[in-house]
Scaffold this active site. Sequence first.
Site, PDB file in Angstrom:
ATOM      1  CG  HIS A   1      13.491  36.376  17.454  1.00  0.00           C
ATOM      2  ND1 HIS A   1      12.597  37.359  17.814  1.00  0.00           N
ATOM      3  CD2 HIS A   1      12.778  35.437  16.776  1.00  0.00           C
ATOM      4  CE1 HIS A   1      11.394  37.039  17.371  1.00  0.00           C
ATOM      5  NE2 HIS A   1      11.471  35.878  16.744  1.00  0.00           N
TER       6      HIS A   1
ATOM      7  CE  LYS B   1      12.625  22.228  25.238  1.00  0.00           C
ATOM      8  NZ  LYS B   1      13.448  21.614  26.322  1.00  0.00           N
TER       9      LYS B   1
ATOM     10  CG  ASP C   1       6.837  28.938  18.184  1.00  0.00           C
ATOM     11  OD1 ASP C   1       5.648  29.285  18.271  1.00  0.00           O
ATOM     12  OD2 ASP C   1       7.780  29.744  18.118  1.00  0.00           O
TER      13      ASP C   1
ATOM     14  CB  SER D   1       6.755  39.134  17.442  1.00  0.00           C
ATOM     15  OG  SER D   1       8.116  38.830  17.211  1.00  0.00           O
TER      16      SER D   1
ATOM     17  N   GLY E   1      11.195  37.982  11.773  1.00  0.00           N
ATOM     18  CA  GLY E   1      11.547  39.355  12.091  1.00  0.00           C
ATOM     19  C   GLY E   1      10.900  39.864  13.359  1.00  0.00           C
TER      20      GLY E   1
END
Length: 282
Positions: free
Chosen positions: A33, A145, A147, A183, A27
Amino acid sequence: MKVISSIQELRDQLRGQNRAAFVPTMGNLHEGHLSLMRLARQHGDPVVASIFVNRLQFGPNEDFDKYPRTLQDDIEKLQKEGVYVLFAPSERDMYPEPQEYRVEPPHDLGDILEGEFRPGFFKGVCTVVMKLFSCAQPRVAVFGKKDYQQLMIVRRMVQQFALPIDIIPAETIRAEDGLALSSRNRYLSPDERAEAPVLYRTLHDVRDTVLGSDRASADLLAVEANAKESLARRGWKPDYVSIRKRVDLQAPTREEFLAGEPLVILTAAKLGATRLIDNLEI
């Protein structure tokens, strides 16, 4: 777009949908995202997203309780992207009883880099991703990518368990100044936000040093150490700057380096109270 919290309702909704493309998130959605949703649509139909802040992947001193939860805003963004179903379970929905069974990645991949500084993190990631895969039963899943280590671990998990899921990597989305969207960027003060792009520039400096060096005499450990020192002089607290093989995230041998093994530079560093990660392929 249907918003579903029940595992059984999700399965009922997706019954017969054998080309579903799945994007798991926690979220607080941003443009990074949303780019995953668009990529998912290119590889499958319908697009299914999930929002679940997974307690299992947070350590005792990490930010589970203060992790931003913006469900209504996220729903509006996903509706605009044409997402078919949002799976947004509560903790009770996902873990109606204690999750005694866990999925633990191999130590050579799960206990290095992020795993060294966040013990148990990837066990929590693998456990929830495996459970989400079981719930949604997608044909395709998209992971960013940014992460990089997480992407590698999930990809290997899917291979090891022979799951019929194609893992699609998505390029990192960046602000105009190069900072990877995250985030956690919202935690940065104005001064820290102005400094934050230095992390990506440091990766470019490392890449330029590696590519511009005589490979026969290059000292990768010294290059890594110099990059960490450079960040520290600017007030960062670097956990690592590490040059690894893309294929398995192990350090390259001299022979592999000389042979032109594809590499990736990975870094994690704290700026004030905010920990940022990034990477750059060579």
